[in-house]
Design a protein around this motif. Structure first.
Motif, PDB file in Angstrom:
ATOM      1  N   GLN A 150       0.834  -1.193   0.000  1.00 47.86           N
ATOM      2  CA  GLN A 150       0.000   0.000   0.000  1.00 47.86           C
ATOM      3  C   GLN A 150       0.875   1.251   0.000  1.00 47.86           C
ATOM      4  OE1 GLN A 150      -3.526  -0.336  -0.036  1.00 47.86           O
ATOM      5  NE2 GLN A 150      -2.894  -2.463  -0.374  1.00 47.86           N
ATOM      6  N   GLU A 151       0.489   2.221  -0.836  1.00 47.60           N
ATOM      7  CA  GLU A 151       1.160   3.519  -0.850  1.00 47.60           C
ATOM      8  C   GLU A 151       0.580   4.375   0.265  1.00 47.60           C
ATOM      9  OE1 GLU A 151       3.669   4.238  -2.693  1.00 47.60           O
ATOM     10  OE2 GLU A 151       3.624   2.571  -4.117  1.00 47.60           O
ATOM     11  N   VAL A 152       1.434   4.786   1.200  1.00 54.22           N
ATOM     12  CA  VAL A 152       0.976   5.511   2.386  1.00 54.22           C
ATOM     13  C   VAL A 152       1.765   6.806   2.520  1.00 54.22           C
ATOM     14  CG1 VAL A 152       0.667   5.400   4.885  1.00 54.22           C
ATOM     15  CG2 VAL A 152       0.388   3.331   3.519  1.00 54.22           C
ATOM     16  N   ILE A 153       1.075   7.860   2.917  1.00 55.46           N
ATOM     17  CA  ILE A 153       1.717   9.132   3.264  1.00 55.46           C
ATOM     18  C   ILE A 153       1.679   9.247   4.781  1.00 55.46           C
ATOM     19  CG2 ILE A 153       1.707  11.629   3.019  1.00 55.46           C
ATOM     20  CD1 ILE A 153       2.338  10.193   0.456  1.00 55.46           C
ATOM     21  N   THR A 154       2.841   9.256   5.414  1.00 56.09           N
ATOM     22  CA  THR A 154       2.899   9.307   6.871  1.00 56.09           C
ATOM     23  C   THR A 154       2.485  10.692   7.382  1.00 56.09           C
ATOM     24  OG1 THR A 154       5.233   9.951   6.851  1.00 56.09           O
ATOM     25  CG2 THR A 154       4.734   7.596   6.889  1.00 56.09           C
ATOM     26  N   LYS A 155       2.397  10.799   8.702  1.00 57.64           N
ATOM     27  CA  LYS A 155       1.962  12.051   9.321  1.00 57.64           C
ATOM     28  C   LYS A 155       2.923  13.192   9.030  1.00 57.64           C
ATOM     29  CE  LYS A 155       0.260  13.829  13.746  1.00 57.64           C
ATOM     30  NZ  LYS A 155       0.044  13.511  15.185  1.00 57.64           N
ATOM     31  N   ASP A 156       4.233  12.878   8.867  1.00 56.53           N
ATOM     32  CA  ASP A 156       5.219  13.908   8.538  1.00 56.53           C
ATOM     33  C   ASP A 156       5.466  13.999   7.039  1.00 56.53           C
ATOM     34  OD1 ASP A 156       6.237  11.378   8.620  1.00 56.53           O
ATOM     35  OD2 ASP A 156       8.136  11.918   9.537  1.00 56.53           O
ATOM     36  N   ASN A 157       4.465  13.589   6.223  1.00 57.86           N
ATOM     37  CA  ASN A 157       4.460  13.772   4.764  1.00 57.86           C
ATOM     38  C   ASN A 157       5.592  13.042   4.059  1.00 57.86           C
ATOM     39  OD1 ASN A 157       2.170  15.491   4.859  1.00 57.86           O
ATOM     40  ND2 ASN A 157       3.473  17.240   5.364  1.00 57.86           N
ATOM     41  N   VAL A 158       5.869  11.817   4.479  1.00 62.05           N
ATOM     42  CA  VAL A 158       6.869  10.984   3.825  1.00 62.05           C
ATOM     43  C   VAL A 158       6.152   9.844   3.098  1.00 62.05           C
ATOM     44  CG1 VAL A 158       8.882   9.498   4.131  1.00 62.05           C
ATOM     45  CG2 VAL A 158       8.592  11.525   5.561  1.00 62.05           C
ATOM     46  N   PRO A 159       6.328   9.711   1.777  1.00 64.90           N
ATOM     47  CA  PRO A 159       5.669   8.605   1.050  1.00 64.90           C
ATOM     48  C   PRO A 159       6.418   7.292   1.293  1.00 64.90           C
ATOM     49  CG  PRO A 159       6.967   9.931  -0.460  1.00 64.90           C
ATOM     50  CD  PRO A 159       7.061  10.611   0.871  1.00 64.90           C
ATOM     51  N   VAL A 160       5.706   6.267   1.698  1.00 66.56           N
ATOM     52  CA  VAL A 160       6.289   4.949   1.936  1.00 66.56           C
ATOM     53  C   VAL A 160       5.394   3.894   1.292  1.00 66.56           C
ATOM     54  CG1 VAL A 160       7.471   5.590   4.067  1.00 66.56           C
ATOM     55  CG2 VAL A 160       5.136   4.731   4.171  1.00 66.56           C
ATOM     56  N   ARG A 161       5.979   2.748   1.069  1.00 68.50           N
ATOM     57  CA  ARG A 161       5.253   1.605   0.505  1.00 68.50           C
ATOM     58  C   ARG A 161       5.334   0.467   1.524  1.00 68.50           C
ATOM     59  NH1 ARG A 161       3.639   0.045  -4.660  1.00 68.50           N
ATOM     60  NH2 ARG A 161       3.653  -2.192  -5.073  1.00 68.50           N
ATOM     61  N   VAL A 162       4.184   0.028   2.011  1.00 69.48           N
ATOM     62  CA  VAL A 162       4.129  -0.906   3.134  1.00 69.48           C
ATOM     63  C   VAL A 162       3.286  -2.117   2.740  1.00 69.48           C
ATOM     64  CG1 VAL A 162       3.549  -1.199   5.565  1.00 69.48           C
ATOM     65  CG2 VAL A 162       4.291   1.039   4.729  1.00 69.48           C
ATOM     66  N   ASN A 163       3.774  -3.301   3.090  1.00 68.75           N
ATOM     67  CA  ASN A 163       2.950  -4.507   2.971  1.00 68.75           C
ATOM     68  C   ASN A 163       2.924  -5.222   4.312  1.00 68.75           C
ATOM     69  OD1 ASN A 163       5.546  -5.414   3.036  1.00 68.75           O
ATOM     70  ND2 ASN A 163       5.328  -6.867   1.381  1.00 68.75           N
ATOM     71  N   ALA A 164       1.903  -6.056   4.500  1.00 65.67           N
ATOM     72  CA  ALA A 164       1.692  -6.693   5.800  1.00 65.67           C
ATOM     73  C   ALA A 164       1.067  -8.066   5.594  1.00 65.67           C
ATOM     74  CB  ALA A 164       0.809  -5.820   6.690  1.00 65.67           C
ATOM     75  N   VAL A 165       0.925  -8.795   6.694  1.00 62.55           N
ATOM     76  CA  VAL A 165       0.292 -10.102   6.692  1.00 62.55           C
ATOM     77  C   VAL A 165      -0.628 -10.192   7.905  1.00 62.55           C
ATOM     78  CG1 VAL A 165       2.212 -11.141   7.952  1.00 62.55           C
ATOM     79  CG2 VAL A 165       0.703 -12.600   6.607  1.00 62.55           C
ATOM     80  N   ALA A 166      -1.776 -10.847   7.716  1.00 63.13           N
ATOM     81  CA  ALA A 166      -2.754 -11.010   8.791  1.00 63.13           C
ATOM     82  C   ALA A 166      -3.114 -12.488   8.918  1.00 63.13           C
ATOM     83  CB  ALA A 166      -4.005 -10.185   8.517  1.00 63.13           C
ATOM     84  N   TYR A 167      -3.331 -12.907  10.150  1.00 64.48           N
ATOM     85  CA  TYR A 167      -3.745 -14.276  10.450  1.00 64.48           C
ATOM     86  C   TYR A 167      -5.113 -14.222  11.131  1.00 64.48           C
ATOM     87  CZ  TYR A 167       1.168 -15.362   9.621  1.00 64.48           C
ATOM     88  OH  TYR A 167       2.415 -15.482   9.063  1.00 64.48           O
ATOM     89  N   PHE A 168      -6.072 -14.957  10.570  1.00 64.19           N
ATOM     90  CA  PHE A 168      -7.411 -14.971  11.148  1.00 64.19           C
ATOM     91  C   PHE A 168      -8.033 -16.350  10.955  1.00 64.19           C
ATOM     92  CE2 PHE A 168      -8.139 -13.995   6.722  1.00 64.19           C
ATOM     93  CZ  PHE A 168      -9.309 -14.669   6.404  1.00 64.19           C
TER      94      PHE A 168
END
Length: 254
Positions: A73-91
């Motif tokens: 996911q393309e995310v803009i942090t609170k201090d306006n830094v663009p980052v690309r983050v992926n994650a994993v979920a277990y359910f």
């Protein structure tokens, strides 16, 4: 003869009925049965059970823990830094009926909820928090996603941020910042050492002032240290009070 043929046909129908009605659910599966469109109160399984052909329709639900890879996911942090983050979920599914009746496709729905929650939560944190407080952010993600999927009979146990991709320009800026921080710490440590050394010299001056013989002992120690080296030059420090009378006499005669 006709009775025998009828019996064979009836037997064939019974066998066909039993074959089509026989269903088996594994230990980790449950069967959600709809009878003429109406949901039966209790899920079927595990083990062997019978359904009424044509009348009953069954949907199997897997109760094992499911691994869900959240796309980057393309995310803009609170201090306006663009980052690309992926994650994993277990359910896993804890209420099979709700997972089938309350939502059309629980896998797609859980994935969409996880993606939107990931962007929303990370957008409320600064980059330093995202890098250093990973466990705290994982706990927040798990709590929010679990709360939103609870009406669907889903229990989210773990959410982990796997990777955070930072732009190259930001990586270079962070490297310069880290280098400047190390230099600042080095200067502080050096200044602290100079301060402590000055404090010790002050204490030594007080001791020498109270015990002048200590200065002579220090002279001898200095000569010993110089003599241990490969040098032919010896510097012998002498107190100014020792040669002051000669200087005064030379001034008067002049």
């Amino acid at each position: 003869m006709a009775i025998l043929i009828a019996f064979i046909v009836l037997l064939f129908i019974v066998v066909l009925f039993l074959f089509s009605a026989r269903k088996v659910a594994r230990e980790y599966e449950r069967g959600i049965v709809f009878r003429l469109g109406r949901l039966l109160p209790e899920p079927k399984g595990p083990g062997l059970f019978l359904l009424i052909p044509v009348v009953d329709r069954m949907v199997k639900v897997d109760l094992r823990t499911i691994t869900l890879n959240i796309p980057p996911q393309e995310v803009i942090t609170k201090d306006n830094v663009p980052v690309r983050v992926n994650a994993v979920a277990y359910f896993r599914i804890v209420a099979p009926k709700d997972a089938i009746v309350q939502i059309e496709n629980f896998m797609v729905a859980t994935s969409q909820i996880a993606q939107t929650t990931l962007r929303s939560v990370l957008g409320q944190h600064q980059l330093d928090e995202l890098l250093s407080e990973r466990e705290k952010i994982n706990a927040i993600l798990q709590e929010i996603i679990d709360e939103q999927t609870a009406p669907w009979g889903i229990k989210v146990s773990i959410v982990e941020v796997k990777d955070v991709e930072i732009p190259q320009s930001m990586q270079r800026a962070m490297a310069r910042q880290a280098e400047a921080e190390r230099e600042r710490r080095a200067k502080i440590i050096n200044a602290e050492g100079e301060y402590q050394a000055a404090e010790r010299l002050k204490d030594a001056a007080v001791v020498i002032e109270e015990h002048p013989i200590a200065l002579q002992l220090r002279y001898l120690q200095t000569l010993l240290e110089l003599g241990a080296g490969n040098t032919s030059t010896i510097i012998f420090p002498a107190p100014i009070d020792l040669i002051r009378p000669f200087l005064d006499r030379a001034g008067k005669s002049g």
